[in-house]
Design a protein around this motif. Structure first.
Motif, PDB file in Angstrom:
ATOM      1  N   GLU A 114     -60.662 -62.715-101.297  1.00 38.40           N
ATOM      2  CA  GLU A 114     -61.196 -63.344-100.085  1.00 38.40           C
ATOM      3  C   GLU A 114     -60.567 -64.693 -99.786  1.00 38.40           C
ATOM      4  O   GLU A 114     -60.925 -65.351 -98.811  1.00 38.40           O
ATOM      5  N   LEU A 115     -59.633 -65.153-100.621  1.00 39.46           N
ATOM      6  CA  LEU A 115     -59.022 -66.473-100.441  1.00 39.46           C
ATOM      7  C   LEU A 115     -57.530 -66.353-100.176  1.00 39.46           C
ATOM      8  O   LEU A 115     -56.870 -65.473-100.708  1.00 39.46           O
ATOM      9  N   HIS A 156     -60.729 -69.009 -96.230  1.00 37.41           N
ATOM     10  CA  HIS A 156     -61.726 -68.017 -96.629  1.00 37.41           C
ATOM     11  C   HIS A 156     -61.725 -66.910 -95.582  1.00 37.41           C
ATOM     12  O   HIS A 156     -62.013 -67.164 -94.414  1.00 37.41           O
TER      13      HIS A 156
END
Length: 195
Positions: A114-115, A156
């Motif tokens: 997710e990063l 994010h």
């Protein structure tokens, strides 16, 4: 006859500098340009040892021009005339690029799916109100570090997607030009620049 070793007066005090031009708006949004054409455009400006790296607008070149602002303007004007749309550019010397990679404020951040770790190359330093650490109100990015010519941002993903163009994260709070590269790509760009 022994050849003269004298340096012409016009060349005294000049120093060749290796730059990476980080270009925005190259091969995105339906605007495409081959890397061969991009290299030709830089060569038309009289820049030496022009090379490119991947399709996202990273161009290496050498020049003796000392005025970076004038050189940047010249590149941007030439690209816009030739391609028909504005192409913002941020120039970075090899030493500056090495310092950006060495700074690596991402070192303690656990990378997850997710990063995304992103470097924003900046035409001028961030204003005081954007000093790190800072986060977006929506929670889609965190500014974890900055140098005079780069900002380090953790993106994010929202629903598996980036919330927009990282180069425009700061909106009107930043008046300069920014263009983004993922940190792992920046490391590869540095390696290619040093060849």
């Amino acid at each position: 006859m022994v050849p003269s070793l004298a340096v012409p007066a016009a060349r005294l005090g000049t120093m060749t500098q290796t730059y990476t031009a980080f270009l925005r708006a190259i091969n995105v949004g339906g605007r495409t340009v081959t890397m061969q054409r991009l290299r030709e455009l830089f060569e038309e400006l009289g820049l030496a040892r022009v090379r490119s790296y991947i399709q996202s607008g990273n161009v290496f070149f050498e020049t003796e021009e000392a005025d970076r602002a004038a050189l940047t303007a010249r590149i941007e004007e030439h690209l816009e005339r030739a391609l028909g749309y504005p192409v913002p550019a941020v120039l970075c010397t090899l030493d500056e690029l090495e310092a950006i990679v060495a700074a690596d404020p991402f070192a303690g951040i656990e990378v997850t799916p997710e990063l995304r770790l992103c470097v924003l190359f900046l035409s001028e330093p961030l204003p005081a109100e954007l000093a790190p650490p800072a986060s977006s109100p929506k929670g889609d990015w965190d500014l974890v570090g900055a140098t005079a010519n780069a900002a380090f941002v953790v993106l994010h993903l929202q629903n598996g997607r980036l919330g927009g163009n990282p180069a425009t994260l700061f909106g009107r709070a930043y008046a300069g030009t920014a263009t983004s590269r993922f940190f792992h790509t920046t490391v590869k760009i540095l390696a290619a620049a040093k060849k």
